[in-house]
Design an enzyme around this catalytic site. Sequence first.
Site, PDB file in Angstrom:
ATOM      1  N   SER A 190      -5.970   9.408  16.346  1.00 20.06           N
ATOM      2  CA  SER A 190      -7.344   9.721  15.905  1.00 20.06           C
ATOM      3  C   SER A 190      -8.307   8.615  16.336  1.00 20.06           C
ATOM      4  CB  SER A 190      -7.402   9.944  14.393  1.00 20.06           C
ATOM      5  OG  SER A 190      -6.692   8.970  13.661  1.00 20.06           O
ATOM      6  N   GLY A 198       3.103   1.906  15.380  1.00 16.34           N
ATOM      7  CA  GLY A 198       4.054   2.060  14.269  1.00 16.34           C
ATOM      8  C   GLY A 198       3.599   3.017  13.188  1.00 16.34           C
ATOM      9  N   GLY A 243      -4.197   4.362  14.557  1.00 21.56           N
ATOM     10  CA  GLY A 243      -3.913   3.182  15.377  1.00 21.56           C
ATOM     11  C   GLY A 243      -3.448   3.617  16.748  1.00 21.56           C
TER      12      GLY A 243
END
Length: 203
Positions: free
Chosen positions: A109, A40, A35
């Site tokens: 990523s 988070g 993400g």
Amino acid sequence: MSGKERFIIPHRGTINKEDRQRLKGHRSAILWFTGLSGSGKSTLAHAVEERLFERGIHTYVLDGDNIRTGLNKDLGFSKEDREENIRRIGEVAKLFVDAGIIVLSAFISPYRKDREFVRNLVEDGEFIEIYVKCPLEVCEARDVKGLYKKAREGLIKNFTGIDDPYEEPLNPEIIVETDKEPLEESVGKIINYLVDRGYINSF
């Protein structure tokens, strides 16, 4: 085959992955948290690890910034370096799976092909992609590390979400929405997935 590869002969030990899993009492897998920066990922990965640890599950967290202070400290943030960053992390995560451990990998990523590369390193069912979904504007408002501000000022180049793309997972095993869900709800969703699919025992 290159010259050096002709002299590489992997040694096969008598203890295998299944033996290690049986000793530990649970299956091993990669929980891959992907993400945007500020979504988070690390907070969630460590919260899941705490819950697993309480159950006696053998775990380890691989976190983006921590890996870049050691194993990958020679890499920058170009597309090529990011690919190499994920390649190395994937190979390390594969070793943890072979050791019978649930490894929690928290990395932006941003490219699908890099995440797919890691998935293909291990057997079916051993790579669990967790999309930590959060709108860019929320991540930028959080800006815990001050990175978005620096990216907007041009001090950081190739920053994901600003001047470099983030390719959302197409078919992740789990989606958590950290702008909508309390942390405990997201953690519970992941733990329930592991229980329901037999990675860990229910209590």
